[in-house]
Enzyme design. Sequence first.
Site, PDB file in Angstrom:
ATOM      1  N   GLU A 183       0.822  -1.220   0.000  1.00  0.00           N
ATOM      2  CA  GLU A 183       0.000   0.000   0.000  1.00  0.00           C
ATOM      3  C   GLU A 183       0.853   1.266   0.000  1.00  0.00           C
ATOM      4  O   GLU A 183       0.335   2.379  -0.099  1.00  0.00           O
ATOM      5  CB  GLU A 183      -0.939   0.013   1.210  1.00  0.00           C
ATOM      6  CG  GLU A 183      -2.222  -0.773   0.999  1.00  0.00           C
ATOM      7  CD  GLU A 183      -1.959  -2.271   0.824  1.00  0.00           C
ATOM      8  OE1 GLU A 183      -2.534  -2.849  -0.111  1.00  0.00           O
ATOM      9  OE2 GLU A 183      -1.199  -2.852   1.626  1.00  0.00           O
ATOM     10  N   ASN A 267      -1.185  -7.652  -3.351  1.00  0.00           N
ATOM     11  CA  ASN A 267      -1.718  -6.822  -4.427  1.00  0.00           C
ATOM     12  C   ASN A 267      -0.623  -5.997  -5.092  1.00  0.00           C
ATOM     13  O   ASN A 267       0.411  -5.697  -4.486  1.00  0.00           O
ATOM     14  CB  ASN A 267      -2.776  -5.873  -3.866  1.00  0.00           C
ATOM     15  CG  ASN A 267      -2.205  -4.956  -2.799  1.00  0.00           C
ATOM     16  OD1 ASN A 267      -1.993  -5.397  -1.674  1.00  0.00           O
ATOM     17  ND2 ASN A 267      -1.946  -3.694  -3.125  1.00  0.00           N
ATOM     18  N   ASP A 309      -7.947  -5.338  -4.902  1.00  0.00           N
ATOM     19  CA  ASP A 309      -7.092  -5.556  -3.736  1.00  0.00           C
ATOM     20  C   ASP A 309      -7.266  -6.968  -3.173  1.00  0.00           C
ATOM     21  O   ASP A 309      -7.444  -7.162  -1.975  1.00  0.00           O
ATOM     22  CB  ASP A 309      -7.366  -4.522  -2.639  1.00  0.00           C
ATOM     23  CG  ASP A 309      -6.384  -4.654  -1.471  1.00  0.00           C
ATOM     24  OD1 ASP A 309      -5.208  -4.936  -1.716  1.00  0.00           O
ATOM     25  OD2 ASP A 309      -6.816  -4.500  -0.308  1.00  0.00           O
ATOM     26  N   TRP A 549      -7.580  -5.976  10.471  1.00  0.00           N
ATOM     27  CA  TRP A 549      -8.349  -5.135   9.561  1.00  0.00           C
ATOM     28  C   TRP A 549      -9.813  -5.076   9.995  1.00  0.00           C
ATOM     29  O   TRP A 549     -10.430  -4.010  10.029  1.00  0.00           O
ATOM     30  CB  TRP A 549      -8.222  -5.667   8.136  1.00  0.00           C
ATOM     31  CG  TRP A 549      -8.700  -4.699   7.068  1.00  0.00           C
ATOM     32  CD1 TRP A 549      -9.327  -3.497   7.255  1.00  0.00           C
ATOM     33  CD2 TRP A 549      -8.570  -4.859   5.654  1.00  0.00           C
ATOM     34  NE1 TRP A 549      -9.604  -2.902   6.044  1.00  0.00           N
ATOM     35  CE2 TRP A 549      -9.150  -3.708   5.047  1.00  0.00           C
ATOM     36  CE3 TRP A 549      -8.036  -5.851   4.841  1.00  0.00           C
ATOM     37  CZ2 TRP A 549      -9.203  -3.551   3.659  1.00  0.00           C
ATOM     38  CZ3 TRP A 549      -8.084  -5.691   3.460  1.00  0.00           C
ATOM     39  CH2 TRP A 549      -8.653  -4.549   2.872  1.00  0.00           C
TER      40      TRP A 549
END
Length: 593
Positions: A183, A267, A309, A549
């Site tokens: 990210e 990702n 993602d 998360w």
Amino acid sequence: MALLLGVAQARANDDVLRRLADPATQVIQTLDYANTRYSRLDQITAANVGALQVAWTFSTGVLRGHEGAPLVVDGVMYVHTPFPNIVYALDLAHDGRILWKYEPQQSRDVAAIMCCDLVNRGLAYAEGMVFLQQADTTIVALDARTGAVRWRVANGDPRQGESNTATVMPVKDKLIVGIAGAEFGARGHLSAYNLKDGTLAWRAYSTGPDAEMRIDPDRTTELGKPVGRDSSLASWEGEQWRMGGGAPWGWFAYDPALNLVYYGSANPGTWNPSQRPGDNKWSNAIFARDADTGMARWVYQMTPHDQWDYDGVNEMILTDQSVDGRARPLLTHFDRNGFAYTLDRATGELLVAEKFDPGVNWARGIDMDKASPTYGRPILDPKYGTEAEGEDVTYSGICPAAIGAKNQQPAAWSPSTGLFYVPTSRLCMDYEPFHVDYAAGQPYVGATLNMYPPPGGDGQTGRFIAWDNLKGRVAWSVPERFSVWSGALATAGGVVFYGTLEGYLKAVDAVTGRELYRFKTPSGIVGNVTTYAYGGRQYIAVLSGIGGWAGIGLAAGLSDPNAGSGAKDAYAALSSYTALGGQLTVFALPEGR
């Protein structure tokens, strides 16, 4: 002399192999190299598990997401925490009396670049040392008896957006480690350090030139065919591969017979697919690498040109099963994209690919026609892509959400039933990509998300399922109010354990899924249930502490609806069921049962 040195090197980890053979001991997070999370301990059974009682508890003193599980070696339990990554050695002879404590001195600045909470997935043990990879990527080898640092080395640079949440895995004379940071545009790599002194043995990148990825264009295969020269470079525009993501922040498996290490890559950077034309190899892929050299034997990209993602880092579970009357070495993987894959782990041949969540809609299926030019690729539904109309457009109703039909929480497999036990999530999303420029150490996301339960459902967002990996179907399913974020544990006693975000430790029958036991721990469970034996008794242990998360909104006290990469509002109701905490709870049957 060279021959003798080679033999000595190959046998350098006999200690770990011997300890893995003893179900009373736990030296790696996955219980075994095959990632089965199956224990041969059978004192706790489907008939008596309802009598479990709390044996003792331990407070970690940290209030963020507690992923991973403790280790148990020679009467000592080793417990880790989220950032600041404290390690405790606890004396099992005295209900967890602290023998020593290691607290890293690392900058709090690293917390700002950690996606989705400050978690750490645990320790590993080998050759009298306890290994930790800290949030700032520093790897430390601690003396198991004293906690003294034997060696330390930096695996990455937080100033470049590199961090760590993963465990490590000792293989032979090396320590296998990953990294996080896709990210932030970090270029993912898997590394092997020499156990003895922490020197770097090899490093293999997920993107870029063949030599840096340790790919042989003529011998490394995908679905039986050589990947060809510059397979990654040809799939990126210009120099985009340099901030290409593909970080291996999940789990590792190892097959001693084939001498292959298996793992998945994350990702691609950025989340905005319009900014990175091409397949973006080798993000979202399964790798099989030689443990000694790091050379890739085979690779398989599950989600080319990822628009959602769907990191591919979830665990690879290794089993030996009969397929069409022939014994085959298999690898089963439950991907974030909602498909369960079964491959031959020696060759990378794709055998089964089916949805384990029927609500998955971004792809209609996987092309299984070996004669097709798109063999092994997802059959996309263009309605749920995220680039057809360009940037700054909201694409709605995509299932699963970016958080995945299953995230990193590991599944388990029982050789007794032949079933996989899988913690899953049921969320869909709206996805809005936008242009983002790369700057080292700064977020390189390029999309905002809104996650919510599937439309027309009952509002429940979790299931705990049993999966048949050869038939590609669900055998049974247990609905849960929230996504199941705990790792599963299967045992020879016919019991499967898992935890819930509300904080329940649950035990279910391995054959039917019928609930046999539940206990409410002080905080939500995102850790992995484990078991060990000491003094003739089998124990069940689990860390509770809401976060990860799914629990980031509660753990970090977020207020922005878009915070936590879309998870804050999706799990807003959690605050009615649990609160922050950091506790180890250990269970056992009453003495005499």
